[in-house]
Design an enzyme around this catalytic site. Structure first.
Site, PDB file in Angstrom:
ATOM      1  N   ALA A  61      21.302   3.446 -24.636  1.00  0.00           N
ATOM      2  CA  ALA A  61      20.231   2.460 -24.495  1.00  0.00           C
ATOM      3  C   ALA A  61      19.737   2.472 -23.049  1.00  0.00           C
ATOM      4  O   ALA A  61      20.470   2.878 -22.143  1.00  0.00           O
ATOM      5  CB  ALA A  61      20.769   1.082 -24.851  1.00  0.00           C
ATOM      6  N   GLY A 101      24.653   4.262 -26.789  1.00  0.00           N
ATOM      7  CA  GLY A 101      23.714   4.305 -27.910  1.00  0.00           C
ATOM      8  C   GLY A 101      23.427   5.734 -28.352  1.00  0.00           C
ATOM      9  O   GLY A 101      23.080   5.974 -29.514  1.00  0.00           O
ATOM     10  N   GLU A 104      26.127   6.476 -30.682  1.00  0.00           N
ATOM     11  CA  GLU A 104      25.890   5.682 -31.899  1.00  0.00           C
ATOM     12  C   GLU A 104      24.828   6.362 -32.761  1.00  0.00           C
ATOM     13  O   GLU A 104      24.928   6.393 -33.987  1.00  0.00           O
ATOM     14  CB  GLU A 104      25.440   4.262 -31.515  1.00  0.00           C
ATOM     15  CG  GLU A 104      26.583   3.466 -30.886  1.00  0.00           C
ATOM     16  CD  GLU A 104      26.182   2.082 -30.442  1.00  0.00           C
ATOM     17  OE1 GLU A 104      25.199   1.983 -29.670  1.00  0.00           O
ATOM     18  OE2 GLU A 104      26.825   1.102 -30.854  1.00  0.00           O
ATOM     19  N   GLU A 124      30.042   1.714 -22.564  1.00  0.00           N
ATOM     20  CA  GLU A 124      29.482   0.366 -22.495  1.00  0.00           C
ATOM     21  C   GLU A 124      30.399  -0.625 -21.794  1.00  0.00           C
ATOM     22  O   GLU A 124      29.928  -1.551 -21.125  1.00  0.00           O
ATOM     23  CB  GLU A 124      29.183  -0.163 -23.906  1.00  0.00           C
ATOM     24  CG  GLU A 124      27.942   0.408 -24.549  1.00  0.00           C
ATOM     25  CD  GLU A 124      28.219   1.679 -25.335  1.00  0.00           C
ATOM     26  OE1 GLU A 124      29.225   2.363 -25.051  1.00  0.00           O
ATOM     27  OE2 GLU A 124      27.425   2.009 -26.228  1.00  0.00           O
TER      28      GLU A 124
HETATM   29  C1  LIG Z   1      24.267  10.239 -18.517  1.00  0.00           C
HETATM   30  C2  LIG Z   1      24.989  10.372 -17.201  1.00  0.00           C
HETATM   31  C3  LIG Z   1      26.414  10.797 -17.428  1.00  0.00           C
HETATM   32  C4  LIG Z   1      24.241  11.434 -16.370  1.00  0.00           C
HETATM   33  O1  LIG Z   1      24.833  11.530 -15.106  1.00  0.00           O
HETATM   34  P1  LIG Z   1      24.074  12.270 -13.898  1.00  0.00           P
HETATM   35  O2  LIG Z   1      25.027  12.259 -12.754  1.00  0.00           O
HETATM   36  O3  LIG Z   1      23.550  13.553 -14.383  1.00  0.00           O
HETATM   37  O4  LIG Z   1      22.808  11.401 -13.570  1.00  0.00           O
HETATM   38  P2  LIG Z   1      22.727   9.935 -12.973  1.00  0.00           P
HETATM   39  O5  LIG Z   1      23.870   9.112 -13.394  1.00  0.00           O
HETATM   40  O6  LIG Z   1      22.432  10.012 -11.527  1.00  0.00           O
HETATM   41  O7  LIG Z   1      21.464   9.377 -13.750  1.00  0.00           O
HETATM   42  C5  LIG Z   1      20.152   9.876 -13.491  1.00  0.00           C
HETATM   43  C6  LIG Z   1      19.195   8.710 -13.510  1.00  0.00           C
HETATM   44  O8  LIG Z   1      19.144   8.171 -14.828  1.00  0.00           O
HETATM   45  C7  LIG Z   1      19.435   6.787 -14.814  1.00  0.00           C
HETATM   46  N1  LIG Z   1      20.161   6.446 -16.045  1.00  0.00           N
HETATM   47  C8  LIG Z   1      21.223   7.063 -16.539  1.00  0.00           C
HETATM   48  N2  LIG Z   1      21.590   6.532 -17.699  1.00  0.00           N
HETATM   49  C9  LIG Z   1      20.696   5.543 -17.961  1.00  0.00           C
HETATM   50  C10 LIG Z   1      20.546   4.604 -19.009  1.00  0.00           C
HETATM   51  N3  LIG Z   1      21.370   4.605 -20.056  1.00  0.00           N
HETATM   52  N4  LIG Z   1      19.538   3.745 -18.926  1.00  0.00           N
HETATM   53  C11 LIG Z   1      18.700   3.741 -17.883  1.00  0.00           C
HETATM   54  N5  LIG Z   1      18.794   4.610 -16.837  1.00  0.00           N
HETATM   55  C12 LIG Z   1      19.777   5.485 -16.892  1.00  0.00           C
HETATM   56  C13 LIG Z   1      20.293   6.581 -13.563  1.00  0.00           C
HETATM   57  O9  LIG Z   1      20.221   5.272 -13.124  1.00  0.00           O
HETATM   58  C14 LIG Z   1      19.653   7.575 -12.600  1.00  0.00           C
HETATM   59  O10 LIG Z   1      18.493   7.002 -12.081  1.00  0.00           O
HETATM   60  P3  LIG Z   1      18.486   6.383 -10.600  1.00  0.00           P
HETATM   61  O11 LIG Z   1      17.076   6.044 -10.382  1.00  0.00           O
HETATM   62  O12 LIG Z   1      19.362   5.166 -10.669  1.00  0.00           O
HETATM   63  O13 LIG Z   1      19.057   7.420  -9.699  1.00  0.00           O
HETATM   64  C15 LIG Z   1      24.983   9.049 -16.417  1.00  0.00           C
HETATM   65  O14 LIG Z   1      23.687   8.752 -16.027  1.00  0.00           O
HETATM   66  C16 LIG Z   1      25.519   7.884 -17.189  1.00  0.00           C
HETATM   67  O15 LIG Z   1      26.712   7.704 -17.266  1.00  0.00           O
HETATM   68  N6  LIG Z   1      24.615   7.076 -17.729  1.00  0.00           N
HETATM   69  C17 LIG Z   1      24.967   5.836 -18.387  1.00  0.00           C
HETATM   70  C18 LIG Z   1      25.484   6.072 -19.762  1.00  0.00           C
HETATM   71  C19 LIG Z   1      25.770   4.763 -20.416  1.00  0.00           C
HETATM   72  O16 LIG Z   1      26.436   3.923 -19.862  1.00  0.00           O
HETATM   73  N7  LIG Z   1      25.261   4.588 -21.620  1.00  0.00           N
HETATM   74  C20 LIG Z   1      25.409   3.353 -22.357  1.00  0.00           C
HETATM   75  C21 LIG Z   1      24.221   2.518 -22.213  1.00  0.00           C
HETATM   76  S1  LIG Z   1      24.404   0.924 -22.946  1.00  0.00           S
HETATM   77  C22 LIG Z   1      24.213   1.233 -24.605  1.00  0.00           C
HETATM   78  O17 LIG Z   1      23.944   2.316 -24.989  1.00  0.00           O
HETATM   79  C23 LIG Z   1      24.356   0.026 -25.461  1.00  0.00           C
HETATM   80  C24 LIG Z   1      24.423   0.319 -26.944  1.00  0.00           C
HETATM   81  O18 LIG Z   1      25.737   0.512 -27.372  1.00  0.00           O
HETATM   82  C25 LIG Z   1      23.947  -0.807 -27.829  1.00  0.00           C
HETATM   83  C26 LIG Z   1      22.938  -1.616 -27.259  1.00  0.00           C
HETATM   84  C27 LIG Z   1      22.424  -2.536 -28.280  1.00  0.00           C
HETATM   85  C28 LIG Z   1      21.345  -3.292 -27.643  1.00  0.00           C
HETATM   86  C29 LIG Z   1      20.860  -4.276 -28.592  1.00  0.00           C
HETATM   87  C30 LIG Z   1      20.114  -5.324 -27.880  1.00  0.00           C
HETATM   88  C31 LIG Z   1      20.051  -6.528 -28.720  1.00  0.00           C
HETATM   89  C32 LIG Z   1      20.299  -7.698 -27.909  1.00  0.00           C
HETATM   90  C33 LIG Z   1      21.067  -8.663 -28.690  1.00  0.00           C
HETATM   91  C34 LIG Z   1      21.418  -9.778 -27.803  1.00  0.00           C
HETATM   92  C35 LIG Z   1      21.536 -10.983 -28.586  1.00  0.00           C
HETATM   93  C36 LIG Z   1      21.243 -12.085 -27.687  1.00  0.00           C
HETATM   94  C37 LIG Z   1      21.059 -13.300 -28.499  1.00  0.00           C
HETATM   95  O19 LIG Z   1      21.460 -13.312 -29.654  1.00  0.00           O
HETATM   96  O20 LIG Z   1      20.512 -14.230 -27.933  1.00  0.00           O
END
Ligand SMILES: CC(C)(COP(=O)(O)OP(=O)(O)OC[C@H]1O[C@@H](n2cnc3c(N)ncnc32)[C@H](O)[C@@H]1OP(=O)(O)O)[C@@H](O)C(=O)NCCC(=O)NCCSC(=O)C[C@@H](O)CCCCCCCCCCCCC(=O)O
Length: 717
Positions: A61, A101, A104, A124
């Site tokens: 996500a 995500g 997922e 996460e």
């Molecule tokens: C992928 C990586 C391992 C890559 O590593 P690398 O070293 O190659 O690169 P960088 O880490 O430097 O990343 C480059 C660049 O990209 C940005 N970035 C990386 N990942 C993301 C991301 N996921 N989103 C946004 N931006 C990202 C990073 O910041 C860098 O940019 P910058 O400008 O900062 O230099 C590595 O990047 C990595 O580990 N990434 C993160 C992976 C991760 O953690 N993924 C999980 C994300 S959370 C998720 O997926 C959640 C899901 O499970 C489910 C979500 C459900 C949501 C539903 C919402 C409903 C809300 C309900 C709330 C109810 C409230 C109520 O009821 O009131």
């Protein structure tokens, strides 16, 4: 955002396109939703392959979207269900990463093919969340409860080979993953045997029961106990266990309801915000700048392939290992022969026979290297001598760096031929494990030297932060008032147990006194002697509890005079069963010692609350953080927070000291400092600094807007 193409006659190839990591932002979700529908209704299409653009499947996500009250576009749960329900086989072609995500999404496909270098995982928990779009329910159904819980709680990246063994991937290949998935998808269409009447049903994880687990209640109770003891107050790991327990005990749709409910408790929580802030703070250091205007994107690093480490004590050994693991050829230099032999054995053990390291007792061995890290004893005279020698011995252009934790980089630079080539590389013990690297630039350090040290930090897998030159730089400078408050609290009536308990409950792995016992009380004693605060340098007749007109606590000095250096001597602030023992026990001797000390100085012990411990220790540290910003030593609060989270084990779910201050409220921090400063006017560290006052006067802007106030503030200094 999701490209749709029909390939090989009948395969819909859907490619997520959202560089750099193909995060699932609203437009991507929209694209996925539409292309899946299109594939479903396209009569030409008989199977679907899902892939990510540019060698990365999907990083999950979009974390940047999480601040929104309601996320725009179709919900991930809805998209994944649509995909799982598709009557045409869907194959995930996983290259690079499938995380959060992204995994997922892959689990909602009917098959998963991974490249041998691919990694999958649910990180996460590091963001204060858990896989809340079906992941907590689908993964246990695929790989079983114990393996799923491990992956979800640790947030670790699982390599393709292990994922294959766990059954998380169906195939691992070395060739073009998308091509392989296309071929595979065409075969599946013909061979997938229908179970329960519907084709593909056994590949729809939502339709599968969780593999049974013997002693389920005992398993989850034990897991919960373990998580509680390790989480240090973080809620997300506990929620991981609750969600997986739901998968193990409930039908899928009920498990999904539980997942939604649990996610609702976390999604906008202070802990989730703090953890997500840390994610970006960790990366913000890479965009460094110097007061001269030099920046990460305008300065080029020098290529470095060889390095020398001078001094092979604990730090030097760890640094050697870190450099060797980064692929450098390292010359390890130690003039004391017995220490050299011991270090050689220790480094080989740590490197397990790998790495390119040679050893020498002679500084001359550093003559041809590209970069030197000096890691000798923390003594300016010795370091000055070594820098002078290195400047003569090393080839022109060699970068000379020092691992000093407090000393003046500029003074060391002035001993060399080329002061612009001198920077600090302050590692944290153990240097091959701790992620932080403070790259310290002096007034004469060149942007190229800083760029090179930062680049090298990245190669070593460090979180590198460029900081200015002052005593203690950022981390240790801020630590000083924190330690000082802890000692004052003992004088006023606290015990080490009380102070440590408050800090450990806050989330530190170790309270300040246990930490001092671990690092050795003699280290600070030596520094205080050098600073003339204790020992022979103190003018006769000076009151014991005042130095330079300020309150001073000699408690640490008195402990050292008693030979109590901490764990290494078997006693310090706590008692240990033997020298080198690790288990801290309360020491009646210390209680007695504190009572006598207070009586001697006319101090009346009072009851001290945990709240006072936290406020005095943490606000004093935070106040110094504002001074660090004010002085331009750190470029941003994010940099300070990264230093504290990755170098000083500040709990991630509290976001670092400056973020914590913003969550507590700057006005409250200011009020607290005012209150304590009034009570202790002889403690300058408790006097709120002008930047904090100014931020509060500007209406306490959010942390990402502080820099504007800092700039205005600096221009008026
Ligand atoms: C992928 C990586 C391992 C890559 O590593 P690398 O070293 O190659 O690169 P960088 O880490 O430097 O990343 C480059 C660049 O990209 C940005 N970035 C990386 N990942 C993301 C991301 N996921 N989103 C946004 N931006 C990202 C990073 O910041 C860098 O940019 P910058 O400008 O900062 O230099 C590595 O990047 C990595 O580990 N990434 C993160 C992976 C991760 O953690 N993924 C999980 C994300 S959370 C998720 O997926 C959640 C899901 O499970 C489910 C979500 C459900 C949501 C539903 C919402 C409903 C809300 C309900 C709330 C109810 C409230 C109520 O009821 O009131």
């Amino acid at each position: 955002m999701a490209q749709y193409r029909v390939v090989s006659g009948s395969v819909a190839l859907i490619t997520i396109q959202n560089p750099p990591v193909n995060a699932l932002r609203a437009a991507v979700r929209e694209g996925l939703f539409n292309t899946i529908k299109r594939a479903s209704s396209d009569p030409q299409v008989r199977s679907v392959v899902l892939s990510g653009h540019n060698g990365t499947f999907c990083g999950g996500a979009d974390i940047k979207e999480f601040g929104n009250v309601s996320l725009p576009g179709p919900h991930l749960v809805e998209i994944f269900q649509l995909m799982e329900d598709l009557v045409k086989p869907v194959v995930a072609a996983i290259e690079g990463f499938a995380l959060g995500g992204g995994l997922e999404l892959a689990l909602a496909c009917h098959y998963r093919i991974g490249h041998s270098k691919a990694k999958v995982g649910f990180p996460e928990v590091n963001l204060g969340l858990f896989p809340g779009a079906g992941g907590s329910q689908r993964l246990p159904r695929l790989v079983g409860v114990p393996a799923a819980l491990d992956i979800i709680i640790t947030g670790r990246h699982v390599a393709a080979g292990e994922a294959l063994k766990l059954g998380l991937l169906d195939r691992v290949i070395d060739q073009n993953t998308v091509d392989a998935a296309v071929t595979f998808s065409k075969i599946q269409k013909c061979t997938s045997p229908p179970i329960s009447g519907k084709p593909l049903d056994n590949h729809r994880l939502g339709n599968r029961p969780c593999p049974p687990l013997e002693n389920m209640d005992a398993f989850f109770e034990e897991a919960m106990k373990r998580v509680h003891s390790r989480a240090r107050g973080a809620v997300a790991p506990i929620t991981c266990v609750q969600a997986v327990r739901g998968a193990a005990t409930l039908p899928f749709h009920k498990g999904m309801e539980l997942e939604k409910m649990l996610l609702g408790t976390l999604f906008n929580s202070a802990q989730a915000q703090a953890s997500q802030y840390c994610f970006f703070a960790e990366r913000a250091g890479a965009r460094w700048s110097m007061p001269s205007g030099a920046r990460w994107d305008t300065c080029k690093a020098k290529p470095i392939s060889t390095a020398a480490v001078i001094g092979l004590g604990t730090m030097g050994r760890g640094i050697t290992v870190a450099l060797a693991r980064a692929g450098l050829s390292v010359v390890a230099v130690e003039t004391q022969e017995h220490q050299l032999a011991e270090a050689q054995r220790a480094v080989s053990r740590m490197l397990k026979g790998g790495g390119r390291v040679s050893y020498s007792p002679d500084l001359q061995a550093a003559a041809e290297v590209d970069l030197v890290v000096e890691a000798v004893f923390e003594d300016m005279a010795i370091k000055e001598k070594i820098f002078k020698q290195l400047s003569e011995v090393c080839k022109p252009g060699t970068l000379l760096t020092t691992n000093t934790s407090t000393l003046d980089i500029d003074r060391l630079a002035s001993c060399t031929r080329d002061p612009q080539l001198v920077v600090g590389m302050h590692f944290f013990a153990p240097a091959h494990i701790m992620r932080l690297l403070e790259v310290v630039y002096g007034p004469r350090s060149s942007p190229e030297a800083v760029a090179t040290a930062m680049q090298l930090g990245k190669r070593m897998g460090k979180v590198s932060v460029a900081v200015g030159n002052c005593t203690g730089f950022v981390g240790n400078r801020m630590l000083k008032p924190y330690l000082e408050q802890a000692n004052f609290l003992l004088e006023e009536g606290a015990t080490p147990e009380l102070v440590d308990a408050a800090l450990e409950e806050f989330g530190f792995p170790m309270g300040v006194f246990k930490m001092s016992d671990l690092s050795g009380l003699d280290v600070g004693w030596r520094v205080r002697k050098e600073e003339g605060l204790t020992g022979p340098g103190v003018t006769a007749g000076q009151p014991m509890r005042i130095r330079h007109g300020r309150r001073y606590s000699p408690l640490g000095d008195l402990m050292c005079e008693e030979g109590r250096y901490g764990q290494k001597t078997g006693s310090g602030w706590y008692l240990y069963d033997k020298p080198g023992g690790r288990v801290a026990r309360s020491d009646p001797w210390l209680r007695n010692f504190l009572e006598q000390y207070r009586a001697r100085h006319g101090l009346v012990a009072r009851r001290i609350s945990q709240q006072e411990v936290l406020e005095r220790c943490l606000y004093a540290l935070i106040n110094e953080g504002f001074r660090v910003l004010e002085d331009g030593i750190a470029a941003s609060p994010q940099n300070i927070d990264a230093i504290y989270v990755f170098g000083y084990s500040w709990p991630k779910h509290r976001g670092g000291p400056m973020f914590y201050a913003s969550q507590v409220g700057l006005a409250r921090v200011l009020e607290g400092l005012n209150h304590y400063h009034q009570a202790h006017p002889d403690v300058p560290h408790l006097e709120p600094c002008s930047l904090l006052r100014r931020l509060v006067a500007s209406g306490s802007p959010p942390i990402n807007k502080w820099s504007e106030v800092v700039k205005g503030h600096r221009s008026q200094l």
